[in-house]
Scaffold this active site. Structure first.
Site, PDB file in Angstrom:
ATOM      1  N   LYS A 133     -51.569  29.615   2.591  1.00  0.00           N
ATOM      2  CA  LYS A 133     -52.472  29.809   3.723  1.00  0.00           C
ATOM      3  C   LYS A 133     -53.672  28.892   3.545  1.00  0.00           C
ATOM      4  CE  LYS A 133     -55.725  33.088   5.747  1.00  0.00           C
ATOM      5  NZ  LYS A 133     -56.506  34.323   5.551  1.00  0.00           N
TER       6      LYS A 133
ATOM      7  N   TYR B 284     -58.508  27.995  -0.272  1.00  0.00           N
ATOM      8  CA  TYR B 284     -59.690  27.670   0.519  1.00  0.00           C
ATOM      9  C   TYR B 284     -60.662  26.814  -0.289  1.00  0.00           C
ATOM     10  CZ  TYR B 284     -58.567  31.213   4.101  1.00  0.00           C
ATOM     11  OH  TYR B 284     -57.980  31.929   5.113  1.00  0.00           O
TER      12      TYR B 284
ATOM     13  N   ARG C  16     -63.835  25.328  -1.612  1.00  0.00           N
ATOM     14  CA  ARG C  16     -65.225  25.772  -1.511  1.00  0.00           C
ATOM     15  C   ARG C  16     -65.892  25.561  -2.861  1.00  0.00           C
ATOM     16  NH1 ARG C  16     -65.709  31.644   0.799  1.00  0.00           N
ATOM     17  NH2 ARG C  16     -64.449  30.575   2.386  1.00  0.00           N
TER      18      ARG C  16
ATOM     19  N   HIS D 167     -66.546  40.560   4.135  1.00  0.00           N
ATOM     20  CA  HIS D 167     -67.689  40.320   5.025  1.00  0.00           C
ATOM     21  C   HIS D 167     -68.564  41.545   5.259  1.00  0.00           C
ATOM     22  CE1 HIS D 167     -64.856  37.078   6.898  1.00  0.00           C
ATOM     23  NE2 HIS D 167     -65.432  36.653   5.806  1.00  0.00           N
TER      24      HIS D 167
ATOM     25  N   LYS E 281     -56.984  26.670   5.917  1.00  0.00           N
ATOM     26  CA  LYS E 281     -57.702  26.560   7.181  1.00  0.00           C
ATOM     27  C   LYS E 281     -57.235  25.309   7.920  1.00  0.00           C
ATOM     28  CE  LYS E 281     -61.794  29.039   5.581  1.00  0.00           C
ATOM     29  NZ  LYS E 281     -63.265  29.032   5.390  1.00  0.00           N
TER      30      LYS E 281
END
Length: 307
Positions: free
Chosen positions: A204, A171, A173, A49, A206
């Site tokens: 892992k 994740y 996406r 980020h 979300k």
């Protein structure tokens, strides 16, 4: 409590003694030692980020050593970070907390609808730094997902041969998914299954919403009456999708939010049979004393000491 760790280790019967020992190290360290629950501190956000977005709210976080000490003092099960942050403190903090080397990362300097992270570390690096595990991100739904799956397969094989555990950030996406679809229950459960099929020891994901993204899956969820109306029910389904709960599934803490919201999520993870949390920004983006109290509350929820 030790019996629970032994039960979990029995799920990984194909792994060698070194890998099982390192899984046990994760489960037997910190305040949650022996409970079968995990709270891990991940600090890859500086790469993912940018430094100001990650650390300006608590400037101590610019220093890599801060995160080692926070994870140790808070009693986390492990600390996960990219190569540079671990190299900066692995010698000084040797043996004080299990380490997870994040082996791939991407930045946000360009728009990337279909992400493909770069491999930024190696199994050899993890061994040199005394890590217990390697971490790797896959993005199911990305047009580049097959490349990531192949990279992970090769890295997981090397890691297991060397006695390391494998942690997979899965994740969803990509350009084929809506923004809402990235956390849809059918998609998150699918992502967890993919990580398990690729050989992850720890998965892992979300926390999922009740949204159903795939038309074909929606029909099955509705006809089979899969209970997804509550967060605890959705957690239970994701864990079920990970080999009927025979893989360790932990949930991302996400962006910094109100404490009560995070604590409610932790209760849902606990009540749904999840194995814990991996909490970064909600931890290191606050003053250390506040972060310690926050993390101890989450851990207390997982042990049942706090409702």
């Amino acid at each position: 409590m030790a019996d629970r760790v032994q039960e979990i280790l029995s799920w990984y019967s194909s792994d060698n003694a070194g890998t099982r020992t390192n899984i046990a190290r994760l489960l037997r360290h910190g305040k949650l030692a022996g409970t079968g629950k995990l709270v891990i501190l991940p600090v890859d956000q500086g790469f993912e980020h940018g430094p100001a977005r990650s650390f300006a709210s608590n400037p101590g976080g610019y220093n890599p050593l801060y995160h080692f000490q926070l994870a140790i003092d808070a009693g986390c099960n492990a600390y996960a970070a990219p190569l540079g942050f671990l190299e900066a403190g692995a010698a000084e903090f040797a043996g004080r907390i299990p380490l997870i080397l994040k082996l791939n990362n991407h930045d946000v300097l360009h728009d990337e609808k279909d992400p493909l992270p770069s491999v930024t570390g190696s199994v050899k690096d993890a061994l040199r730094l005394g890590c217990s595990a390697v971490g790797f991100t896959i993005y199911p739904g990305s047009s580049h997902c097959n490349a990531m799956y192949e990279q992970l397969r090769a890295i997981a094989e090397d890691a297991k041969d060397c006695g390391l555990a494998v942690v997979v950030w899965s994740y969803p996406r990509g350009s084929v998914l809506s923004k809402e679809g990235e956390t849809a229950i059918d998609v998150v459960a699918y992502a967890a299954q993919i990580a398990a099929q690729l050989g992850a020891h720890v998965i892992k994901v979300k926390l999922p919403t009740a949204h159903l993204e795939q038309a074909a899956a929606k029909k099955v969820y509705e006809s089979a009456k899969i209970p997804i109306t509550t967060l605890a029910g959705r957690v239970k389904h994701v864990v079920q999708s990970s080999f009927d709960g025979r893989r360790i599934v932990i949930f991302s803490g996400g962006a910094k939010s109100e404490d009560d919201h995070v604590f409610e999520e932790a209760r849902a993870i606990r009540d749904g049979g999840g194995f814990g949390s991996i909490i970064g920004r909600n931890s290191f983006q606050r003053p250390k004393a506040e972060a310690m109290k926050f993390l101890h509350t989450v851990m207390g929820i997982y042990t049942g000491e706090m409702r």
